[in-house]
Design a protein around this motif. Structure first.
Motif, short mmCIF file in Angstrom:
data_model
loop_
_atom_site.label_atom_id
_atom_site.label_comp_id
_atom_site.label_asym_id
_atom_site.label_seq_id
_atom_site.Cartn_x
_atom_site.Cartn_y
_atom_site.Cartn_z
N ALA A 88 0.86 -1.14 0.07
CA ALA A 88 0.06 0.05 -0.04
C ALA A 88 0.87 1.38 0.03
O ALA A 88 0.51 2.32 -0.72
N GLU A 89 1.86 1.08 0.60
CA GLU A 89 3.12 2.35 0.73
C GLU A 89 3.41 2.61 -0.63
O GLU A 89 3.79 3.82 -1.06
N ILE A 90 4.01 1.49 -1.36
CA ILE A 90 4.47 1.57 -2.53
C ILE A 90 3.54 2.26 -3.57
O ILE A 90 4.01 3.41 -4.10
N ALA A 91 2.36 1.83 -3.45
CA ALA A 91 1.22 2.39 -4.32
C ALA A 91 1.09 4.11 -3.91
O ALA A 91 1.00 4.65 -5.01
N ARG A 92 0.94 4.09 -2.88
CA ARG A 92 1.07 5.62 -2.51
C ARG A 92 2.09 6.52 -2.92
O ARG A 92 2.00 7.66 -3.54
N LEU A 93 3.18 5.97 -2.45
CA LEU A 93 4.61 6.77 -3.47
C LEU A 93 4.43 6.65 -4.89
O LEU A 93 4.88 7.71 -5.16
N GLU A 94 3.99 5.86 -5.35
CA GLU A 94 3.63 5.89 -6.81
C GLU A 94 3.09 6.96 -7.32
O GLU A 94 3.30 7.75 -8.25
N GLU A 95 1.61 7.13 -6.55
CA GLU A 95 0.96 8.21 -7.07
C GLU A 95 1.59 9.41 -6.51
O GLU A 95 1.40 10.41 -7.57
N LEU A 96 2.43 9.48 -5.69
CA LEU A 96 3.06 10.86 -5.20
C LEU A 96 4.05 11.32 -6.34
O LEU A 96 4.05 12.34 -6.75
N LEU A 97 4.86 10.24 -6.82
CA LEU A 97 5.74 10.33 -7.81
C LEU A 97 5.12 10.96 -9.14
O LEU A 97 5.63 11.78 -9.90
N ASN A 98 4.03 10.09 -9.37
CA ASN A 98 3.67 10.50 -10.66
C ASN A 98 2.80 11.74 -10.82
O ASN A 98 3.18 12.62 -12.08
N VAL A 99 2.19 12.16 -9.79
CA VAL A 99 1.62 13.42 -9.69
C VAL A 99 2.84 14.61 -9.88
O VAL A 99 2.85 15.73 -10.60
N GLY A 100 3.98 14.42 -9.24
CA GLY A 100 5.00 15.25 -8.93
C GLY A 100 5.62 15.49 -10.54
O GLY A 100 5.94 16.35 -11.00
N ARG A 101 6.01 14.09 -11.19
CA ARG A 101 6.54 14.19 -12.40
C ARG A 101 5.64 14.99 -13.45
O ARG A 101 6.10 15.50 -14.29
N GLN A 102 4.43 14.53 -13.31
CA GLN A 102 3.40 15.05 -14.17
C GLN A 102 3.57 16.83 -14.32
O GLN A 102 3.50 17.40 -15.20
N ALA A 103 3.52 17.29 -12.93
CA ALA A 103 3.65 18.69 -12.68
C ALA A 103 4.89 19.30 -13.45
O ALA A 103 4.75 20.30 -13.81
N LEU A 104 5.88 18.72 -13.27
CA LEU A 104 7.37 19.09 -13.77
C LEU A 104 7.07 19.07 -15.37
O LEU A 104 7.20 20.09 -15.98
N ILE A 105 6.58 18.24 -16.07
CA ILE A 105 6.51 17.85 -17.41
C ILE A 105 5.55 19.06 -18.12
O ILE A 105 5.74 19.90 -18.67
N THR A 106 4.46 19.31 -17.25
CA THR A 106 3.45 20.34 -17.60
C THR A 106 4.15 21.63 -17.44
O THR A 106 3.63 22.42 -18.46
N LYS A 107 4.91 21.94 -16.77
CA LYS A 107 5.46 23.28 -16.25
C LYS A 107 6.56 23.52 -17.56
O LYS A 107 6.42 24.53 -18.09
N LYS A 108 7.29 22.40 -17.77
CA LYS A 108 8.23 22.54 -18.97
C LYS A 108 7.70 22.65 -20.15
O LYS A 108 8.06 23.48 -21.30
N GLY A 109 6.69 21.78 -20.50
CA GLY A 109 5.94 21.49 -21.95
C GLY A 109 5.34 22.94 -22.33
O GLY A 109 5.70 23.20 -23.16
#
Lengths: 109, 185
Positions: A88-109
């Motif tokens: 469950a913790e890994i799933a939670r961390l994955e969500e956090l990572l994905n959201v964060g990466r998404q934000a970085l891509i959107t900003k740069k894009g």
């Protein structure tokens, strides 16, 4: 189970190390340092307290020391509940990572 | 190196264990290595050829000499800590050889440090409660002491002593809470 999350780094590494195979305190310490590239060094007090807490919550259990191994060192294994919590913790961390990466891509894009 | 132990006054309180560590480390730097503690004194062995880093650990529910206690010090030993001695089976002294630029700690993350402070605070809170019960019980007995000139010989001194104990314990609890708060975001 959800109330266990987020896990501290110490809890997380202990559970991850034991997920692979049962180990003793010293093994957990070494493995944690190795897997984190030397970043996470568990202090003896931190490890001892964490092991007792995890035992108390039923996420890990005592594991019989195999024949021929150093019987002085107590061994620990992860329980079913422990596996569920760390997954469950890994799933939670994955969500956090994905959201964060998404934000970085959107900003740069 | 001599086997004779040198005695020094010890004036630290439980919530100041970091200060005690600092003191022991400074003593060790000067060739005086902590061996054991009693109520008001610490005992040192002189040896100019080594220097240690000392750390104190606080654990409740440990019985010295039990297998659980052995497991506890074995784990610390695996992590490079030599067990020195215990005080009151609550405070446990560990040391390792001093290395320049190294600041080894027993507690390496915020959560376990908070747990440690809370363990300490819990014990002090219990002691305060026990003290309160004893005080109330004694107050009933002492009621007749609070009359006439006995007030000054027994009544007041006893009350002052209790209040002092309360003050010390209360202050300890408050200090622990401050440490916990400082660690929380």
């Amino acid at each position: 189970m959800k109330e266990m999350l987020p896990l501290t780094e110490a809890f997380y590494y202990i559970l991850i190390v034991l997920y692979t195979e049962p180990s003793h305190g010293y093994g957990i310490m070494q493995d944690t340092e190795k897997r984190s590239g030397g970043r996470v060094k568990l202090g003896a007090g931190t490890l001892y307290t964490a092991l007792n807490t995890l035992l108390g919550k039923g996420l890990i259990e005592q594991y019989p020391v195999p024949e021929g191994a150093d019987s002085r060192r107590k061994m620990y294994a992860i329980t079913e509940n422990g596996m569920l919590v760390v997954e469950a913790e890994i799933a939670r961390l994955e969500e956090l990572l994905n959201v964060g990466r998404q934000a970085l891509i959107t900003k740069k894009g | 190196m001599s086997d004779k132990l040198i005695k020094r006054r010890r004036l630290t309180m439980s919530w100041n264990f970091e200060k005690e560590e600092q003191w022991l480390n400074e003593m060790s730097r000067d060739g005086m290595h902590f061996k054991k503690a009693s109520m008001a004194s610490s005992f040192f062995a002189k040896d100019e050829s080594v220097r240690y880093t000392y750390r104190l650990d606080y654990q409740t529910g440990q019985k010295l000499g039990s297998s659980k206690f052995q497991e506890y010090i074995d784990l610390y030993q695996d992590a490079g800590w030599e067990y020195v001695s215990s005080y009151g089976s609550l405070w446990h002294y560990f040391r390792r050889e001093w290395q320049p630029g190294e600041e080894p700690r027993l507690y390496t993350d915020r959560d376990s440090l908070i747990q440690l402070y809370k363990r300490l605070q819990g014990v002090m809170a219990v002691m305060m409660l026990v003290n309160l019960v004893i005080m109330l019980a004694n107050m009933v007995n002492l009621r007749n002491f609070f009359s006439g000139d006995r007030l000054w010989t027994i009544g007041l001194p006893v009350t002052v002593l209790y209040l002092l104990l309360f003050g010390v314990l209360g202050y300890g609890c408050w200090r622990m809470q401050k440490k916990v708060n400082a660690l929380k975001l």
